[in-house]
Design a protein around this motif. Sequence first.
Motif: not given
Length: 189
Positions: A50-59, A78-89, A120-125
Amino acid sequence: MRIIAGTFKGHSLFEPTNKNTRPLKDLTRESIFNLLIHSNKISVKFQESNILDLYSGIGSFGLECVSRYANCVYFVENDKSAFKILKKNIEKLKVKNKTKIFFDSVFSALKTQSILKLKFNLIFCDPPFKDFNLEKLIKLIFDQNILNKNGIIILHREKNINEKLPKYFNVLDERVYGRSKIIFGNLLF
């Protein structure tokens, strides 16, 4: 920007059109994964992790983990634009069943969301370079007890910034790639 290895190797990702989001460059991401896989100091098995990607941007980091057979990746942005792109990816790669996404600040998500039910096994910040709450973030991760005993935290920072890290954050390795500094560590429980 593309996925480097695994199931989705070579697949391109949607990228941001604004300057608010700083995606992790392919070469830096590839170097991080090479170190995670081949280092004598660090051992991460992506299968069933299980991985946690914090401040994930576009993922890009978390989706690379999914491509390398991670069990589930949790994204917080929490950036709306990045979050939309993350969902698209996520939709483009058809990996909704391997991901959970939270539109929230990292600090709020770590205090209130279902993230707290997992280890989590890995947390990326990857906070913005101008964000200097790293010590507070690591303390919250420690206090919420969400990192497995042998888990790894990866910090992506600007190479010229020397930030104070808690004494219980054990630096395992540190690398510089261009203007980025990548710090690999674990928590001393």
